[in-house]
Write a protein that holds these residues in place. Structure first.
Motif, PDB file in Angstrom:
ATOM      1  N   ASP A   1       0.729  -0.621   0.393  1.00  0.00           N
ATOM      2  CA  ASP A   1      -0.393  -0.030  -0.097  1.00  0.00           C
ATOM      3  C   ASP A   1       1.149   1.363  -0.055  1.00  0.00           C
ATOM      4  OD1 ASP A   1      -2.644  -1.680   0.195  1.00  0.00           O
ATOM      5  OD2 ASP A   1      -2.256  -1.596   2.370  1.00  0.00           O
ATOM      6  N   GLU A   2       2.432   1.240  -0.339  1.00  0.00           N
ATOM      7  CA  GLU A   2       2.949   2.331  -0.020  1.00  0.00           C
ATOM      8  C   GLU A   2       3.273   2.871  -1.497  1.00  0.00           C
ATOM      9  OE1 GLU A   2       4.463   3.632   2.534  1.00  0.00           O
ATOM     10  OE2 GLU A   2       4.539   2.222   4.069  1.00  0.00           O
ATOM     11  N   GLU A   3       3.203   3.813  -1.420  1.00  0.00           N
ATOM     12  CA  GLU A   3       3.693   5.071  -2.819  1.00  0.00           C
ATOM     13  C   GLU A   3       4.797   6.218  -2.659  1.00  0.00           C
ATOM     14  OE1 GLU A   3       0.531   4.297  -5.929  1.00  0.00           O
ATOM     15  OE2 GLU A   3      -0.742   6.740  -3.436  1.00  0.00           O
ATOM     16  N   ILE A   4       6.193   6.306  -2.235  1.00  0.00           N
ATOM     17  CA  ILE A   4       7.091   6.179  -2.016  1.00  0.00           C
ATOM     18  C   ILE A   4       8.276   6.968  -3.205  1.00  0.00           C
ATOM     19  CG2 ILE A   4       9.184   6.052  -1.067  1.00  0.00           C
ATOM     20  CD1 ILE A   4       8.296   3.991   0.531  1.00  0.00           C
ATOM     21  N   LEU A   5       8.014   8.496  -2.910  1.00  0.00           N
ATOM     22  CA  LEU A   5       9.650   8.737  -3.931  1.00  0.00           C
ATOM     23  C   LEU A   5      10.714   8.954  -3.729  1.00  0.00           C
ATOM     24  CD1 LEU A   5       6.661  11.405  -5.727  1.00  0.00           C
ATOM     25  CD2 LEU A   5       7.645   9.871  -5.856  1.00  0.00           C
ATOM     26  N   VAL A   6      11.854   8.549  -4.226  1.00  0.00           N
ATOM     27  CA  VAL A   6      12.607   8.844  -4.107  1.00  0.00           C
ATOM     28  C   VAL A   6      13.819   9.914  -4.714  1.00  0.00           C
ATOM     29  CG1 VAL A   6      15.364   7.617  -3.322  1.00  0.00           C
ATOM     30  CG2 VAL A   6      13.098   6.323  -3.250  1.00  0.00           C
ATOM     31  N   TYR A   7      14.416  10.610  -4.323  1.00  0.00           N
ATOM     32  CA  TYR A   7      15.008  11.925  -3.833  1.00  0.00           C
ATOM     33  C   TYR A   7      16.004  11.826  -3.913  1.00  0.00           C
ATOM     34  CZ  TYR A   7      10.480  14.054  -4.978  1.00  0.00           C
ATOM     35  OH  TYR A   7       9.233  14.262  -5.070  1.00  0.00           O
ATOM     36  N   GLU A   8      17.583  12.546  -4.640  1.00  0.00           N
ATOM     37  CA  GLU A   8      19.149  13.387  -4.001  1.00  0.00           C
ATOM     38  C   GLU A   8      18.277  14.017  -3.132  1.00  0.00           C
ATOM     39  OE1 GLU A   8      20.933  16.400  -5.904  1.00  0.00           O
ATOM     40  OE2 GLU A   8      18.787  16.614  -6.839  1.00  0.00           O
ATOM     41  N   PHE A   9      19.549  13.825  -1.891  1.00  0.00           N
ATOM     42  CA  PHE A   9      19.689  14.149  -0.758  1.00  0.00           C
ATOM     43  C   PHE A   9      20.130  15.862  -0.878  1.00  0.00           C
ATOM     44  CE2 PHE A   9      21.595  15.330   3.598  1.00  0.00           C
ATOM     45  CZ  PHE A   9      20.290  15.026   4.342  1.00  0.00           C
ATOM     46  N   VAL A  10      19.543  16.953  -0.056  1.00  0.00           N
ATOM     47  CA  VAL A  10      20.101  18.543  -0.470  1.00  0.00           C
ATOM     48  C   VAL A  10      20.175  18.706   0.546  1.00  0.00           C
ATOM     49  CG1 VAL A  10      19.814  20.420  -1.696  1.00  0.00           C
ATOM     50  CG2 VAL A  10      18.753  18.388  -2.531  1.00  0.00           C
ATOM     51  N   PRO A  11      21.797  19.126   1.177  1.00  0.00           N
ATOM     52  CA  PRO A  11      21.437  18.997   2.717  1.00  0.00           C
ATOM     53  C   PRO A  11      21.153  19.985   2.890  1.00  0.00           C
ATOM     54  CG  PRO A  11      23.537  19.271   1.349  1.00  0.00           C
ATOM     55  CD  PRO A  11      22.694  18.563   0.523  1.00  0.00           C
ATOM     56  N   ASN A  12      20.683  21.131   2.868  1.00  0.00           N
ATOM     57  CA  ASN A  12      20.377  22.169   3.781  1.00  0.00           C
ATOM     58  C   ASN A  12      18.803  22.562   4.063  1.00  0.00           C
ATOM     59  OD1 ASN A  12      22.581  23.463   4.702  1.00  0.00           O
ATOM     60  ND2 ASN A  12      22.976  23.885   2.767  1.00  0.00           N
TER      61      ASN A  12
ATOM     62  N   LEU B   1      17.855  23.059  -0.680  1.00  0.00           N
ATOM     63  CA  LEU B   1      19.235  24.618  -1.361  1.00  0.00           C
ATOM     64  C   LEU B   1      20.324  23.630  -1.146  1.00  0.00           C
ATOM     65  CD1 LEU B   1      18.781  27.634   0.876  1.00  0.00           C
ATOM     66  CD2 LEU B   1      18.629  27.269  -0.917  1.00  0.00           C
ATOM     67  N   ASP B   2      21.663  23.464  -1.636  1.00  0.00           N
ATOM     68  CA  ASP B   2      22.413  22.123  -2.002  1.00  0.00           C
ATOM     69  C   ASP B   2      23.916  22.523  -0.598  1.00  0.00           C
ATOM     70  OD1 ASP B   2      23.872  23.641  -3.470  1.00  0.00           O
ATOM     71  OD2 ASP B   2      23.922  22.480  -4.690  1.00  0.00           O
ATOM     72  N   ALA B   3      24.412  22.130  -0.561  1.00  0.00           N
ATOM     73  CA  ALA B   3      25.766  22.252   0.598  1.00  0.00           C
ATOM     74  C   ALA B   3      26.551  23.525  -0.213  1.00  0.00           C
ATOM     75  CB  ALA B   3      26.556  20.937   0.444  1.00  0.00           C
ATOM     76  N   GLU B   4      25.822  23.954  -1.649  1.00  0.00           N
ATOM     77  CA  GLU B   4      26.874  25.377  -1.526  1.00  0.00           C
ATOM     78  C   GLU B   4      25.445  26.273  -1.290  1.00  0.00           C
ATOM     79  OE1 GLU B   4      30.174  25.579  -1.832  1.00  0.00           O
ATOM     80  OE2 GLU B   4      30.654  23.977  -1.309  1.00  0.00           O
ATOM     81  N   MET B   5      24.409  26.252  -0.911  1.00  0.00           N
ATOM     82  CA  MET B   5      23.167  27.016  -1.198  1.00  0.00           C
ATOM     83  C   MET B   5      22.976  26.997  -2.702  1.00  0.00           C
ATOM     84  SD  MET B   5      22.483  27.219   1.850  1.00  0.00           S
ATOM     85  CE  MET B   5      22.095  28.798   1.997  1.00  0.00           C
ATOM     86  N   ASN B   6      23.374  26.439  -3.740  1.00  0.00           N
ATOM     87  CA  ASN B   6      22.637  26.401  -5.152  1.00  0.00           C
ATOM     88  C   ASN B   6      21.480  26.070  -4.837  1.00  0.00           C
ATOM     89  OD1 ASN B   6      24.671  27.397  -6.512  1.00  0.00           O
ATOM     90  ND2 ASN B   6      25.239  25.243  -5.575  1.00  0.00           N
ATOM     91  N   PRO B   7      19.872  27.130  -5.656  1.00  0.00           N
ATOM     92  CA  PRO B   7      18.408  26.531  -5.852  1.00  0.00           C
ATOM     93  C   PRO B   7      18.401  25.389  -6.066  1.00  0.00           C
ATOM     94  CG  PRO B   7      18.940  28.343  -6.088  1.00  0.00           C
ATOM     95  CD  PRO B   7      19.894  28.020  -6.189  1.00  0.00           C
ATOM     96  N   LYS B   8      16.991  24.459  -5.482  1.00  0.00           N
ATOM     97  CA  LYS B   8      16.569  23.586  -6.484  1.00  0.00           C
ATOM     98  C   LYS B   8      15.310  23.872  -6.950  1.00  0.00           C
ATOM     99  CE  LYS B   8      20.835  19.671  -6.429  1.00  0.00           C
ATOM    100  NZ  LYS B   8      20.653  20.535  -7.927  1.00  0.00           N
ATOM    101  N   VAL B   9      14.029  23.382  -7.595  1.00  0.00           N
ATOM    102  CA  VAL B   9      12.938  23.915  -7.161  1.00  0.00           C
ATOM    103  C   VAL B   9      12.588  22.097  -7.336  1.00  0.00           C
ATOM    104  CG1 VAL B   9      10.621  23.712  -8.917  1.00  0.00           C
ATOM    105  CG2 VAL B   9      13.288  25.792  -9.013  1.00  0.00           C
ATOM    106  N   ALA B  10      11.921  21.601  -6.329  1.00  0.00           N
ATOM    107  CA  ALA B  10      11.767  20.059  -6.198  1.00  0.00           C
ATOM    108  C   ALA B  10       9.008  19.932  -5.585  1.00  0.00           C
ATOM    109  CB  ALA B  10      11.700  20.447  -4.395  1.00  0.00           C
ATOM    110  N   ASP B  11       8.819  19.295  -5.632  1.00  0.00           N
ATOM    111  CA  ASP B  11       6.886  19.250  -5.129  1.00  0.00           C
ATOM    112  C   ASP B  11       7.094  19.424  -6.738  1.00  0.00           C
ATOM    113  OD1 ASP B  11       5.540  18.588  -4.590  1.00  0.00           O
ATOM    114  OD2 ASP B  11       5.485  19.329  -2.542  1.00  0.00           O
ATOM    115  N   PHE B  12       7.325  18.444  -7.158  1.00  0.00           N
ATOM    116  CA  PHE B  12       6.173  19.000  -8.687  1.00  0.00           C
ATOM    117  C   PHE B  12       4.820  17.745  -8.597  1.00  0.00           C
ATOM    118  CE2 PHE B  12      10.359  19.603  -9.614  1.00  0.00           C
ATOM    119  CZ  PHE B  12      10.965  20.991 -10.686  1.00  0.00           C
TER     120      PHE B  12
END
Length: 644
Positions: free
Chosen positions: A406-417, A472-483
């Motif tokens: 019954d699980e629906e799971i999405l796996v993303y890259e880990f963004v540390p900040n 925000l990644d380790a260098e504070m670069n932004p990544k748009v998420a949640d589509f």
């Protein structure tokens, strides 16, 4: 010039500048100010004592981005406490002297009596992965004599390497020295050959094997024929010699000599040109290959069948070249997240909860577990089908999915900040967002939206752009998420209507919220709200009775844009910040057709010479007593400011 392995050449050319000074390797970017060096000095001052107190290994961190320092100290197995302390103290001093402002460093060195090795390492990123950089090398200056049979010597050498590597990577989890092996091998041409391998305990067995394997490979390719030497990466050490370098240490594995006759038999058993091969062998080989091919074919069939079953229709937008997301096993995800433990929880949204996970190979991931019984199933299929073909540095990367039980799971890259809202709306963390960092984030978000709207093979409207959906990644670069609520458009489609309004109030364009009209200009409106939040340091809903767009517009018309600006940014408003306020107001205009495209916004951000138009009134602020055009020209405000 000696030839580097291809992987290392690529890394050196495209990733980092490396320098070896007095035995310490200093690499990576330079610190922007003295705070990084001060934080490293503070960590190093207690590191030797912490390592001894904690059984031979200790790591810690200090400071805030971008001056956060991670430090690690390690003494090899069978160390003596006093000697360990002295060895580490020497390395911390050498690192600070040699590496100066370099943000990454490591150095392995043996104690004075060559009984064990110690390591000191520092970085601006957390540890736990194997770094592919040029290793530290210390080869013996002597060469094996010309009378030695090098072919047989290398067979014995490789045999000893395999035995040492096998022992070193059998992790002893009861000790911080869980990856360790020292071997004394009998060689035909020499009485003994000594070999030692060691990895730090913060990496996985897989990374340890990879790290040591690369040490051996590099030494073999560069220094074949030497009588010993050492090769090391930040996470592992390989050393061998014809003389004992651990005379005071027991627990040495004895490896018997490799018999020359057996080694020659192994070589001679390989068929050569012109040699007669029995028909029975040919027939057996044919049968084995046929059977193997059948097994491979059957395996591919089963994997693809399982993939189709798991995907449950989510591959409807798959590429014509057959590009699919990787299906993850539920057991693997449960293991990575410790059964979705609360300690690994990163956050929670409307459709589910996000957890941090660590795979068996040490890779960090972010796992989004959709809430059972919610509308998350639609979000799940939508997000996978869209992100399957999107690759951009300012978009979060979807690694795979799981659709079991019954699980629906999405796996993303880990963004540390974490997300942008955790910084911009936090009184302490907001001070880390200098104007340069904020501008970089704003520009990165804009580039991500340009890719979605114009540059990707799809045309996608995000529909829920907000600070909480910018990672925000380790260098504070932004990544748009949640589509999950994003909308796919046909190439020539510019506008659509929907009865299902999805998103976050305050960030929704008025034509979308009131009439269900979706277009790229809907995202432009949301971007404008986020931009104004970034400049003011205040949430959109923190203004009583109005949003940030209405507040900013009133201050703009009054000729007081300085009121909008976060006091942490500047003492007095600069033209650059005023220009971005103007850009934000242009993005949130009531009339969608008047809003710029995101590619136009990029042009404005990149040029100081371009004159941008004056904004009209934003949504929800137009009244009968107020003209849509406004009464104050911002060019006059800019002129006045520049003359102060």
């Amino acid at each position: 010039m000696e030839k580097f392995p291809a992987l290392m050449i690529c890394y050196l050319l495209f990733h980092q500048t490396l320098e070896v000074v007095d035995g310490a390797k200093c690499y990576g970017s330079l610190a922007g100010n003295s705070s990084y060096a001060q934080n490293r000095q503070s960590l190093f001052s207690t590191l030797p004592n912490k390592v001894v107190t904690n059984g031979g290994f200790f790591n810690a961190s200090l400071g805030q981005y971008p001056n956060r320092v991670y430090a690690l100290g390690f003494c090899e197995k069978y160390y003596e406490q006093k000697a360990c302390f002295s060895c580490l103290e020497s390395l911390t001093l050498d690192t600070q002297t040699s590496c100066g402002d370099s943000m990454n460093s490591f150095v392995w060195r043996s104690d004075d009596e060559d009984r064990f090795w110690c390591l000191v390492r520092s970085s601006n990123q957390s540890f736990g992965n194997f770094e592919v950089i040029q290793p530290l090398i210390d080869p013996s200056p002597d060469h094996i004599g010309p009378s030695i049979d090098m072919t047989f010597f290398m067979q014995q050498w490789e045999y000893t390497v395999n035995k040492t590597l096998e022992a070193a990577t059998k992790a002893d989890t009861s000790s911080v020295h869980k990856y360790y092996s020292i071997v004394k091998a009998e060689f035909t041409e020499y009485p003994h050959v000594y070999m030692m391998m060691q990895c730090t305990p913060d990496i996985t067995s897989h990374y340890c094997e990879q790290c040591l394997g690369d040490c051996v490979k590099y030494f073999r390719e560069q220094f074949r024929g030497r009588t010993g030497g050492m090769a090391s990466f930040p996470s592992c050490l390989f050393k061998w010699d014809l003389l004992s370098f651990h005379s005071a240490i027991g627990n040495v594995t004895i490896v018997p000599a490799l018999d020359r006759h057996q080694a020659q038999e192994k070589r001679s058993s390989i068929p050569k040109k012109g040699r007669c091969v029995h028909w029975e062998i040919i027939g057996l080989t044919f049968l084995v290959l046929t059977f193997t091919n059948l097994l491979v074919f059957f395996g591919f069939y089963k994997v693809n069948a399982r993939r189709r079953k798991l995907s449950n229709g989510i591959n409807e937008y798959a590429d014509s070249d057959g590009q699919f997301m990787l299906p993850y096993d539920l057991g693997m995800i449960l293991s990575a997240t410790a059964d979705f433990s609360t300690e690994n929880k990163l956050g929670q949204g409307g459709f589910g909860t996000v957890y941090k996970g660590i795979l068996l190979n040490g890779k960090e991931i972010a796992v989004k577990r959709l809430t059972r019984g919610s509308d998350g199933g639609v979000e799940f299929r939508n997000e996978v089908s869209l992100l399957i073909r999107l690759q951009h540095k300012n978009l979060v990367k979807l690694l795979g999915f799981c659709n079991e039980r019954d699980e629906e799971i999405l796996v993303y890259e880990f963004v540390p900040n974490s997300s942008l809202d955790r910084f911009i709306f936090d009184e302490e963390k907001r001070s880390l967002l200098t104007w340069e960092v904020r501008f970089k984030i704003i520009e990165g978000i804009a580039r991500g939206l340009v890719y979605l709207h114009e540059d990707s093979q799809l045309k996608i409207i995000h529909r829920d752009l907000k600070a909480g959906n910018i990672l925000l990644d380790a260098e504070m670069n932004p990544k748009v998420a949640d589509f999950g609520t994003a909308r796919l458009f046909d190439t020539n489609e510019t506008q659509a209507e929907t009865k299902r309004i999805a998103g976050t109030r305050g960030y929704m364009a008025p034509e979308y919220l009131n009439h269900g009209q979706i277009s790229a200009k809907s995202d432009v409106y949301s971007f404008g709200v986020v931009l104004l939040e970034m400049i003011s340091g205040r949430r959109n809903n923190s203004f009583v009775g109005e949003g940030i767009a209405a507040f900013a517009w009133k201050r703009w018309v009054e000729g007081r844009p300085d009121v909008i600006i976060d006091p942490l940014l500047v003492q007095k408003p600069s033209n650059e910040i005023i220009k971005l306020i103007q850009t934000g107001l242009l993005c949130v205009q009531q009339n969608a057709t008047k809003r710029p495209t995101m590619s136009t916004v990029i042009v404005w951000l990149a040029s100081e010479a371009i004159t941008i138009p004056s904004p009209k009134a934003p949504a929800f602020t137009v009244s009968n007593s107020q003209s849509e055009d406004g009464t104050t020209s911002m060019s006059n405000v800019l002129t006045e400011l520049s003359c102060r």
